[in-house]
Design a protein around this motif. Structure first.
Motif, PDB file in Angstrom:
ATOM      1  N   ASP A 217       0.622  -1.299   0.205  1.00 18.34           N
ATOM      2  CA  ASP A 217      -0.025   0.079   0.047  1.00 18.34           C
ATOM      3  C   ASP A 217       0.779   1.206   0.218  1.00 18.34           C
ATOM      4  OD1 ASP A 217      -2.150   1.491  -0.029  1.00 18.34           O
ATOM      5  OD2 ASP A 217      -3.097   0.718   1.592  1.00 18.34           O
ATOM      6  N   HIS A 218       0.570   2.562  -0.176  1.00 14.20           N
ATOM      7  CA  HIS A 218       0.917   3.519  -0.176  1.00 14.20           C
ATOM      8  C   HIS A 218       0.320   4.976   0.533  1.00 14.20           C
ATOM      9  CE1 HIS A 218      -0.413   2.526  -4.208  1.00 14.20           C
ATOM     10  NE2 HIS A 218      -1.260   3.320  -4.152  1.00 14.20           N
ATOM     11  N   THR A 219       1.138   5.522   1.069  1.00 12.77           N
ATOM     12  CA  THR A 219       0.427   6.851   1.525  1.00 12.77           C
ATOM     13  C   THR A 219       1.363   8.010   1.630  1.00 12.77           C
ATOM     14  OG1 THR A 219      -0.288   7.858   3.826  1.00 12.77           O
ATOM     15  CG2 THR A 219       1.708   6.338   3.900  1.00 12.77           C
ATOM     16  N   LEU A 221       3.898  10.812   3.016  1.00 12.41           N
ATOM     17  CA  LEU A 221       4.567  11.118   4.386  1.00 12.41           C
ATOM     18  C   LEU A 221       4.255  12.687   4.480  1.00 12.41           C
ATOM     19  CD1 LEU A 221       7.886   9.012   3.793  1.00 12.41           C
ATOM     20  CD2 LEU A 221       5.618   8.422   5.117  1.00 12.41           C
ATOM     21  N   TRP A 237       5.687  10.207  -1.495  1.00 18.39           N
ATOM     22  CA  TRP A 237       4.720   9.285  -1.404  1.00 18.39           C
ATOM     23  C   TRP A 237       5.553   7.979  -0.918  1.00 18.39           C
ATOM     24  CZ3 TRP A 237      -0.497   8.783  -1.778  1.00 18.39           C
ATOM     25  CH2 TRP A 237      -1.081   9.781  -2.173  1.00 18.39           C
ATOM     26  N   TYR A 252      10.618  -0.791   0.237  1.00 14.96           N
ATOM     27  CA  TYR A 252       9.661   0.296  -0.133  1.00 14.96           C
ATOM     28  C   TYR A 252      10.132   1.255  -1.385  1.00 14.96           C
ATOM     29  CZ  TYR A 252      13.646   3.296   1.261  1.00 14.96           C
ATOM     30  OH  TYR A 252      15.077   4.053   1.393  1.00 14.96           O
ATOM     31  N   GLU A 333      -1.487  -0.482   7.844  1.00 18.00           N
ATOM     32  CA  GLU A 333      -2.025   0.705   8.480  1.00 18.00           C
ATOM     33  C   GLU A 333      -1.208   1.001   9.785  1.00 18.00           C
ATOM     34  OE1 GLU A 333      -3.795   3.047   6.976  1.00 18.00           O
ATOM     35  OE2 GLU A 333      -4.313   1.662   5.242  1.00 18.00           O
ATOM     36  N   PHE A 336       2.057   2.813   8.616  1.00 20.34           N
ATOM     37  CA  PHE A 336       2.029   4.178   8.498  1.00 20.34           C
ATOM     38  C   PHE A 336       1.699   4.943   9.296  1.00 20.34           C
ATOM     39  CE2 PHE A 336       0.243   2.477   4.026  1.00 20.34           C
ATOM     40  CZ  PHE A 336       1.463   2.454   3.743  1.00 20.34           C
ATOM     41  N   LEU A 339       4.940   5.586  11.166  1.00 13.47           N
ATOM     42  CA  LEU A 339       5.941   6.209  10.391  1.00 13.47           C
ATOM     43  C   LEU A 339       5.464   7.778  10.617  1.00 13.47           C
ATOM     44  CD1 LEU A 339       6.017   4.465   7.017  1.00 13.47           C
ATOM     45  CD2 LEU A 339       7.847   4.874   8.472  1.00 13.47           C
ATOM     46  N   LYS A 340       4.128   8.017  10.908  1.00 13.81           N
ATOM     47  CA  LYS A 340       3.850   9.442  11.414  1.00 13.81           C
ATOM     48  C   LYS A 340       4.235   9.823  12.436  1.00 13.81           C
ATOM     49  CE  LYS A 340      -0.154  11.869  12.006  1.00 13.81           C
ATOM     50  NZ  LYS A 340      -1.878  12.042  11.953  1.00 13.81           N
TER      51      LYS A 340
END
Length: 670
Positions: A217-219, A221, A237, A252, A333, A336, A339-340
């Protein structure tokens, strides 16, 4: 109702019940009813019912009664036993009391090596400094900073510094004042994942080992990056690949553009291949994760349904599946979210994931370039995330669990790195130039270089495999993150598949890495610096050359006309040329012209066709008269041409154009 005197919690249970019986209602019931929170009051009342019921039960059935109430209250049986022991010792009022007498006060531990005030000030200063620096500080991040300070700088053991709960209690008033809310990422996919295939058929995948199911999946940053000149380049991204069995990050890919099927393929290639990083990454652990997966599970985004990704999966023998329920993506999820809160929040330029979390003017603090950001991210994934303890197994990190879950403790690897070239993002055709060179993005790539014994690049004529392909087209496959090295393939011909020829390198670039985006920025900088140079002399010289040439052309054309006129007049044949309409013709016989004009004015208007016919009739004399004129011309002396011209003009309309020099007229018109 009579007021009930306060009852000491240290009185025996029998004495407490005796005092409460004087009013007809137990004291602990009155204390429970005074709790303002409805949920807490209801729970306390149920606790009291449980304790009273267990006390009244016989010893033979007491264990069953404890387990029964533990299930009802959703507590462990040992917790219910602790309540029962506390009620026997301190009375039921201790169970009914809402808060402890020392509640609200921070208490330290006698085993701490520093005072309570020292740790309180350190926690508050760490949190406030992070907030002032526009970092996304949380309670967990503050605890990790305190833990790192205690273990790495002070050399303390786990029980010689404040615990996780103490840090939370210190920061609780500040967090409640800021009204921060933390999102719950869900419980994760569990052991069984419900998926659907391309035909829409449902399937249950039982996860039993590592590299069995990967999730991608991707998000975006939450950091603003800068370029080398200090300007903003935006946020990036991340396309992440994670192993479902161990929650270990496999690979990644970072990109400034929104992720698509090509970015997914590059992330998959990075996850499969062995990973080697230089000392500039400052890694303390090895990133050993790799190999080929059996399944790739994604959501239902369009980039995961593309023909390109299906072609990649088919070539590598991987099965593509899509999650049936959104909640089953909790594993990636949580990555992510971490990572945040644990990575992006500690990097300058943190902009938050929403408007509520965004600091004031985060662009002022953006100073991290893409290369530094990538190095920091690699270290976070290798030394931080993959070293977390797996929550379901004691004393086992995520990396250790991935290693232990491999069949035979070895991952399944592809036959060669060439089989993963299909995952490369871009391909293009180029014609091989002289001496086996290929021009790509204003860079000259060649195969005529090799390393010497000291590791330096030097010219090697024997290594040029493109010498035989001069003048022919080849296919180039490259990774935009590093265009220093490019893979060369032959073109498909007559149904034959393309053949790998070799790898070429940028001839004039000494570094081992150069991304396409960096090279475009370098070229733009060169162009801007060139535009800043004063080029007025160049422009003036070009302008003067142009103007002089135009003047010379005009002058030359004028000279040619004059020379043509001179030669025409000097020619022996010039006297025989009859001028049809000399400029003096109109003024030669003014009386006749006036008569014609008066006739035109007084005559009645006629149709155009009849007027033209009349002019033609008047202009053409009868045949007999023309013969007489011809005989007269032959026998008589030559008359001036002006009389003939005047006669024509009297009989016909004047011409529209008067040509004085016929040769000059023809030259200008044709």
């Amino acid at each position: 109702m009579k007021e009930v005197e306060p009852v000491s919690p240290t009185l025996p249970l029998a004495q407490v019940n005796t005092l409460a019986a004087q009013d007809g209602q137990p004291v602990h019931r009155l204390l429970a009813e005074e709790i303002e929170d409805l949920d807490k009051r209801r729970f306390v009342m149920r606790k009291l019912d449980a304790i009273e019921d267990i006390i009244q039960t016989s010893d033979d059935l007491k264990e069953n009664k404890i387990r029964l109430w533990a299930d009802r209250l959703e507590r462990h049986p040992s917790t219910v036993k602790d309540w029962l022991a506390k009620a026997r010792q301190d009375g039921l009022t201790a169970i009914a009391r809402e808060v402890r007498s020392d509640a609200g006060r921070l208490k330290g531990n006698k085993r701490w090596k520093h005072s309570l005030q020292y740790w309180t000030e350190f926690i508050l200063n760490t949190y406030n400094d992070g907030v002032k620096a526009k970092l996304g500080m949380t309670r967990n991040m503050t605890f990790k900073q305190a833990k790192a300070h205690a273990e790495l700088e002070l050399g303390l053991k786990w029980d010689e510094y404040p615990s996780h709960d103490f840090v939370y209690r210190v920061l609780k008033p500040i967090i409640e004042a800021e009204n921060r809310k933390v999102r719950n990422p869900g419980q994760g996919p569990g052991i069984i994942i419900k998926v659907i295939n391309d035909e829409g058929e449902e399937e249950d995948i039982v996860v039993e080992r590592s590299n069995q199911v990967w999730q991608i999946d991707h998000t975006r940053l939450d950091n603003l990056l800068a370029d080398e000149g200090g300007g903003l380049t935006g946020s990036v991204w991340i396309t992440a690949v994670i192993d479902t069995w161990s929650s270990c990050v496999m690979g990644y890919y970072l990109s400034f553009d929104s992720a698509g099927s090509h970015e997914v393929a590059l992330a998959l290639r990075h996850a499969i291949l062995p990973k080697q990083y230089g000392p500039e990454y400052q890694l303390q652990k090895e990133w050993e994760a790799g190999g080929l997966p059996e399944y790739i599970v994604t959501d239902r985004a369009k980039e995961f349904k593309s023909a390109h990704l299906k072609h990649v999966a088919s070539a590598l023998g991987i099965k593509l599946r899509r999650r049936l329920y959104k909640e089953q993506g909790g594993t990636i999820e949580r990555l992510f979210l971490a990572l945040k809160t644990e990575f992006a929040a500690l990097i300058l330029g943190f902009k938050g994931g929403s408007l509520q979390e965004r600091p004031d003017q985060p662009e002022k603090y953006a100073c991290v370039v893409f290369e530094d950001y990538d190095r920091k991210l690699v270290r976070h994934l290798v030394d931080h995330h993959n070293q977390h303890l797996y929550p379901r197994v004691a004393n086992q990190t995520l990396s250790m669990r991935w290693q232990a879950g491999l069949p035979g403790f070895k991952p399944r690897m592809p036959e060669s790195e060439r089989s993963l070239d299909i995952c490369l993002m871009k391909s293009t055709k180029r014609r091989v130039q002289e001496r086996g060179c290929v021009e790509f993005r204003k860079l000259i790539h060649t195969a005529s270089v090799s390393r010497d014994e000291e590791g330096n690049w030097q010219y090697d004529k024997t290594a040029n495999f493109l010498k035989a392909y001069e003048g022919r087209e080849v296919m180039l496959l490259y990774n935009p993150t590093n265009i220093v090295y490019i893979l060369v393939y032959s073109l498909e011909k007559n149904g034959q598949p393309a053949e790998y020829l070799g790898t070429i390198r940028a001839r004039d670039w000494l570094s081992e890495r150069l991304s396409w985006r960096e090279w475009e920025a370098i070229k733009k900088k060169i162009r801007d610096e060139g535009n800043a140079i004063d080029e007025s002399s160049i422009l003036a010289e070009q302008r003067d050359l142009y103007n002089d040439s135009i003047k010379q052309v005009k002058t030359m054309r004028g000279r040619r006309r004059k020379e043509s006129t001179r030669l025409t007049k000097a020619s022996p044949h010039s006297d025989k040329v009859v001028e049809l309409h000399p400029p003096q013709a109109a003024s030669a016989n003014p009386t006749k012209s006036k008569e014609v004009e008066s006739q035109v004015e007084t005559a009645a208007p006629e149709p155009l066709e009849s007027a033209q016919e009349q002019v033609e009739v008047q202009a053409k004399p009868p045949l007999s008269k023309s013969k007489e004129v011809e005989s007269q011309v032959e026998t008589a002396a030559p008359e001036p041409l002006e009389s003939a011209q005047e006669q024509v003009e009297v009989q016909a309309r004047p011409a529209l154009y008067v040509v004085s020099n016929w040769n000059e007229f023809v030259e200008d018109s044709w």
